[in-house]
Motif scaffolding. Structure first.
Motif, mmCIF file in Angstrom:
data_model
loop_
_atom_site.group_PDB
_atom_site.id
_atom_site.type_symbol
_atom_site.label_atom_id
_atom_site.label_comp_id
_atom_site.label_asym_id
_atom_site.label_seq_id
_atom_site.Cartn_x
_atom_site.Cartn_y
_atom_site.Cartn_z
ATOM 1 N N ASP A 68 0.848 -1.217 0.000
ATOM 2 C CA ASP A 68 0.000 0.000 0.000
ATOM 3 C C ASP A 68 0.873 1.253 0.000
ATOM 4 O OD1 ASP A 68 0.754 -0.032 2.736
ATOM 5 O OD2 ASP A 68 -1.206 0.694 3.412
ATOM 6 N N THR A 71 -1.176 4.402 -1.862
ATOM 7 C CA THR A 71 -2.259 4.970 -1.062
ATOM 8 C C THR A 71 -2.391 4.157 0.216
ATOM 9 O OG1 THR A 71 -3.444 5.509 -3.113
ATOM 10 C CG2 THR A 71 -4.701 5.628 -1.057
ATOM 11 N N GLU A 72 -2.156 4.787 1.359
ATOM 12 C CA GLU A 72 -2.237 4.083 2.631
ATOM 13 C C GLU A 72 -3.599 3.392 2.774
ATOM 14 O OE1 GLU A 72 -0.164 3.191 4.833
ATOM 15 O OE2 GLU A 72 -1.744 2.275 6.040
ATOM 16 N N ASP A 95 -0.349 -1.193 9.914
ATOM 17 C CA ASP A 95 0.504 -0.055 9.567
ATOM 18 C C ASP A 95 1.308 0.416 10.783
ATOM 19 O OD1 ASP A 95 1.308 1.648 7.347
ATOM 20 O OD2 ASP A 95 0.401 3.303 8.445
ATOM 21 N N GLY A 98 4.138 2.648 10.365
ATOM 22 C CA GLY A 98 4.334 2.863 8.931
ATOM 23 C C GLY A 98 4.812 1.589 8.254
ATOM 24 N N ASP A 100 4.120 -0.635 4.795
ATOM 25 C CA ASP A 100 3.441 -0.627 3.494
ATOM 26 C C ASP A 100 3.750 -1.852 2.638
ATOM 27 O OD1 ASP A 100 2.424 1.766 4.320
ATOM 28 O OD2 ASP A 100 3.749 3.000 3.082
#
Ligand code: GN1
Ligand code: CA
Ligand code: CA
Length: 125
Positions: A68, A71-72, A95, A98, A100
């Motif tokens: 991701d 786009t988070e 998350d 953070g 991804d």
């Protein structure tokens, strides 16, 4: 038809293969593209089970192509398409600090982790 390869496995029309190397996301995806494939991105339970066999034989978490980064909260395959199959572990994706990129854990379930983490590279063809 041959189903098992020395360092890989065929499932349907897809082949998963590893050279046994580790890498972070950018390096890993680049290596797969250079080899004519993309990072392993299981799209259904059969593919996830096949990839889990490689996870078990190497005893290392596998970095998936799913991420991701763009786009988070919206997970995409390397080609940019949003994912249609998930196998998240409980309370994932979180998350945490953070995260991804996505790894396959020992039980075949998925965890999001930081993209600079180095995991077993498996490519699909
Ligand atoms: C790990 O180490 P910890 O508990 O803060 C993992 C997270 C998972 C979490 C699940 C770098 O975080 O992605 O969501 O466990 N961190 C890493 O409990 O893999
Ligand atoms: Ca994220
Ligand atoms: Ca996580």
């Amino acid at each position: 038809k041959v189903l098992r390869l020395p360092n890989g496995i065929r499932v349907g029309e897809k082949v998963f293969h590893t050279s046994g190397l580790r890498g972070a996301y950018e390096t890993a995806e680049a290596k797969c593209v250079q080899a004519g494939g993309v990072l392993a991105s299981p799209r259904n339970a059969d593919e996830n089970r096949a990839l889990l066999e490689i996870r078990k034989s190497h005893n290392e978490n596998i970095i998936l192509g799913i991420n991701d980064i763009q786009t988070e909260g919206t997970f995409r395959y390397p080609g940019g398409e949003t994912i249609g199959f998930t196998n998240w572990s409980k309370n994932e994706p979180n998350d945490a600090g953070g995260e991804d990129c996505v790894e396959m854990l020992e039980n075949g379930l998925w965890n999001d982790f930081p993209c600079n983490g180095e995991k077993l590279i498996v490519c699909e063809y």
